[in-house]
Design a protein around this motif. Sequence first.
Motif, PDB file in Angstrom:
ATOM      1  N   MET A  48      50.306 -25.921   0.748  1.00 10.98           N
ATOM      2  CA  MET A  48      51.605 -26.544   0.536  1.00 10.98           C
ATOM      3  C   MET A  48      51.792 -26.914  -0.926  1.00 10.98           C
ATOM      4  SD  MET A  48      54.272 -27.167   2.295  1.00 10.98           S
ATOM      5  CE  MET A  48      55.511 -26.986   1.047  1.00 10.98           C
ATOM      6  N   HIS A  49      50.700 -27.351  -1.564  1.00  6.81           N
ATOM      7  CA  HIS A  49      50.809 -27.683  -2.993  1.00  6.81           C
ATOM      8  C   HIS A  49      51.289 -26.474  -3.787  1.00  6.81           C
ATOM      9  CE1 HIS A  49      47.742 -31.216  -2.648  1.00  6.81           C
ATOM     10  NE2 HIS A  49      48.905 -31.491  -2.110  1.00  6.81           N
ATOM     11  N   ARG A  50      50.686 -25.325  -3.505  1.00  5.13           N
ATOM     12  CA  ARG A  50      51.053 -24.106  -4.241  1.00  5.13           C
ATOM     13  C   ARG A  50      52.509 -23.726  -3.960  1.00  5.13           C
ATOM     14  NH1 ARG A  50      47.054 -21.338  -2.772  1.00  5.13           N
ATOM     15  NH2 ARG A  50      47.977 -20.164  -1.072  1.00  5.13           N
ATOM     16  N   LYS A  51      52.924 -23.812  -2.716  1.00  4.28           N
ATOM     17  CA  LYS A  51      54.303 -23.457  -2.359  1.00  4.28           C
ATOM     18  C   LYS A  51      55.308 -24.424  -2.988  1.00  4.28           C
ATOM     19  CE  LYS A  51      53.132 -19.899  -0.213  1.00  4.28           C
ATOM     20  NZ  LYS A  51      53.346 -18.628  -0.913  1.00  4.28           N
TER      21      LYS A  51
ATOM     22  N   LEU B 265      67.575 -25.825   8.607  1.00  4.63           N
ATOM     23  CA  LEU B 265      66.880 -24.730   7.936  1.00  4.63           C
ATOM     24  C   LEU B 265      67.637 -24.165   6.739  1.00  4.63           C
ATOM     25  CD1 LEU B 265      65.244 -22.874  10.952  1.00  4.63           C
ATOM     26  CD2 LEU B 265      64.197 -24.474   9.337  1.00  4.63           C
ATOM     27  N   GLU B 266      68.933 -24.486   6.614  1.00  3.79           N
ATOM     28  CA  GLU B 266      69.653 -24.020   5.413  1.00  3.79           C
ATOM     29  C   GLU B 266      69.080 -24.648   4.140  1.00  3.79           C
ATOM     30  OE1 GLU B 266      72.519 -27.351   6.942  1.00  3.79           O
ATOM     31  OE2 GLU B 266      71.137 -25.915   7.829  1.00  3.79           O
ATOM     32  N   PHE B 267      68.335 -25.759   4.287  1.00  2.00           N
ATOM     33  CA  PHE B 267      67.711 -26.406   3.131  1.00  2.00           C
ATOM     34  C   PHE B 267      66.253 -25.979   2.946  1.00  2.00           C
ATOM     35  CE2 PHE B 267      70.949 -29.586   4.476  1.00  2.00           C
ATOM     36  CZ  PHE B 267      71.774 -29.451   3.376  1.00  2.00           C
ATOM     37  N   TRP B 268      65.703 -25.262   3.896  1.00  2.00           N
ATOM     38  CA  TRP B 268      64.309 -24.809   3.826  1.00  2.00           C
ATOM     39  C   TRP B 268      64.285 -23.449   3.136  1.00  2.00           C
ATOM     40  CZ3 TRP B 268      59.932 -26.209   7.375  1.00  2.00           C
ATOM     41  CH2 TRP B 268      60.089 -27.493   7.909  1.00  2.00           C
ATOM     42  N   PRO B 269      63.669 -23.346   1.960  1.00  2.00           N
ATOM     43  CA  PRO B 269      63.605 -22.052   1.272  1.00  2.00           C
ATOM     44  C   PRO B 269      63.099 -20.950   2.202  1.00  2.00           C
ATOM     45  CG  PRO B 269      62.828 -23.785  -0.160  1.00  2.00           C
ATOM     46  CD  PRO B 269      63.034 -24.410   1.188  1.00  2.00           C
ATOM     47  N   LYS B 270      63.837 -19.829   2.201  1.00  2.00           N
ATOM     48  CA  LYS B 270      63.558 -18.771   3.174  1.00  2.00           C
ATOM     49  C   LYS B 270      62.740 -17.624   2.593  1.00  2.00           C
ATOM     50  CE  LYS B 270      65.823 -15.943   6.645  1.00  2.00           C
ATOM     51  NZ  LYS B 270      67.061 -15.646   7.331  1.00  2.00           N
ATOM     52  N   GLN B 271      63.221 -17.009   1.518  1.00  2.00           N
ATOM     53  CA  GLN B 271      62.525 -15.837   0.997  1.00  2.00           C
ATOM     54  C   GLN B 271      61.618 -16.173  -0.181  1.00  2.00           C
ATOM     55  OE1 GLN B 271      65.432 -12.779   0.352  1.00  2.00           O
ATOM     56  NE2 GLN B 271      65.956 -12.683   2.511  1.00  2.00           N
ATOM     57  N   GLN B 272      62.049 -17.073  -1.015  1.00  5.79           N
ATOM     58  CA  GLN B 272      61.242 -17.501  -2.166  1.00  5.79           C
ATOM     59  C   GLN B 272      61.123 -19.002  -2.135  1.00  5.79           C
ATOM     60  OE1 GLN B 272      59.567 -15.690  -4.409  1.00  5.79           O
ATOM     61  NE2 GLN B 272      60.190 -13.897  -3.259  1.00  5.79           N
ATOM     62  N   PRO B 273      59.976 -19.545  -2.271  1.00  7.32           N
ATOM     63  CA  PRO B 273      58.671 -18.889  -2.303  1.00  7.32           C
ATOM     64  C   PRO B 273      58.325 -18.270  -0.940  1.00  7.32           C
ATOM     65  CG  PRO B 273      58.509 -21.169  -3.065  1.00  7.32           C
ATOM     66  CD  PRO B 273      59.876 -20.980  -2.494  1.00  7.32           C
ATOM     67  N   HIS B 274      57.601 -17.182  -1.014  1.00  8.63           N
ATOM     68  CA  HIS B 274      57.166 -16.454   0.182  1.00  8.63           C
ATOM     69  C   HIS B 274      56.341 -17.380   1.080  1.00  8.63           C
ATOM     70  CE1 HIS B 274      56.108 -13.052   2.612  1.00  8.63           C
ATOM     71  NE2 HIS B 274      54.817 -13.323   2.467  1.00  8.63           N
TER      72      HIS B 274
ATOM     73  N   PHE C   1      57.102 -20.170   2.439  1.00  5.80           N
ATOM     74  CA  PHE C   1      57.300 -21.608   2.244  1.00  5.80           C
ATOM     75  C   PHE C   1      57.502 -22.313   3.583  1.00  5.80           C
ATOM     76  CE2 PHE C   1      59.801 -25.428   1.637  1.00  5.80           C
ATOM     77  CZ  PHE C   1      59.247 -26.013   0.519  1.00  5.80           C
ATOM     78  N   ARG C   2      58.366 -21.763   4.425  1.00  4.67           N
ATOM     79  CA  ARG C   2      58.666 -22.398   5.706  1.00  4.67           C
ATOM     80  C   ARG C   2      57.412 -22.529   6.578  1.00  4.67           C
ATOM     81  NH1 ARG C   2      64.531 -20.140   7.815  1.00  4.67           N
ATOM     82  NH2 ARG C   2      65.761 -21.051   6.118  1.00  4.67           N
TER      83      ARG C   2
ATOM     84  N   THR D 239      53.175 -25.979   8.965  1.00  3.43           N
ATOM     85  CA  THR D 239      51.762 -26.325   9.165  1.00  3.43           C
ATOM     86  C   THR D 239      51.440 -27.663   8.522  1.00  3.43           C
ATOM     87  OG1 THR D 239      51.135 -23.991   9.253  1.00  3.43           O
ATOM     88  CG2 THR D 239      49.381 -25.566   8.735  1.00  3.43           C
ATOM     89  N   TYR D 240      51.871 -27.849   7.284  1.00  6.76           N
ATOM     90  CA  TYR D 240      51.611 -29.082   6.549  1.00  6.76           C
ATOM     91  C   TYR D 240      52.179 -30.301   7.280  1.00  6.76           C
ATOM     92  CZ  TYR D 240      51.798 -32.429   2.671  1.00  6.76           C
ATOM     93  OH  TYR D 240      51.663 -33.542   1.878  1.00  6.76           O
TER      94      TYR D 240
END
Length: 163
Positions: A1-4, A59-68, A70-71, A76-77
């Motif tokens: 999660m840190h990296r994302k 989910l419109e606020f959850w990045p979808k494609q970038q970062p790969h 991320f969701r 998991t986090y």
Amino acid sequence: MHRKTQEFFNLSPEEKTLYAQKPGSLEGYGQAFVISEDQKLEWCDMIFLKAIPTHTRKLEFWPKQQPHNFREALDTYSHDMKKIAVSIIGFIAMALRLDAKKLSKAFDGGSYDVRMNCYPPCPEPERVIGISSHADIPRITLLTDCGEITGLQVLKKRSMGVC
């Protein structure tokens, strides 16, 4: 999660604004508590997302494609952080001689939000505080930092005999 999280904040401003907050909402990318175009903003980028229960996610606020992925990483986090919070509450209950199972069960069914902050370099660092003094409203807050950057400070202030 840190990296994302770091990958998200490394996106271009145009890409990050795809997940921008809507007026009157904290959820999404932007600044917390903006009430005026004339106000002084904190030196902090932020993305705030509702995580659990999953049906509250926007989910419109959850990045979808970038970062790969991320969701997936955030899913998991957030579930892992929930497990930790429930365990901590159980230990607190035991220390206070309360019913640990009953209290843990209440937290197991609670809501969990995630706020990620980024403090970009400032051309005038002596003038920067980061986030202004505040109190977190939830019952429990778990803080984690990313990388080698120091600076998170938690200050205790005594008021009305309560610490």
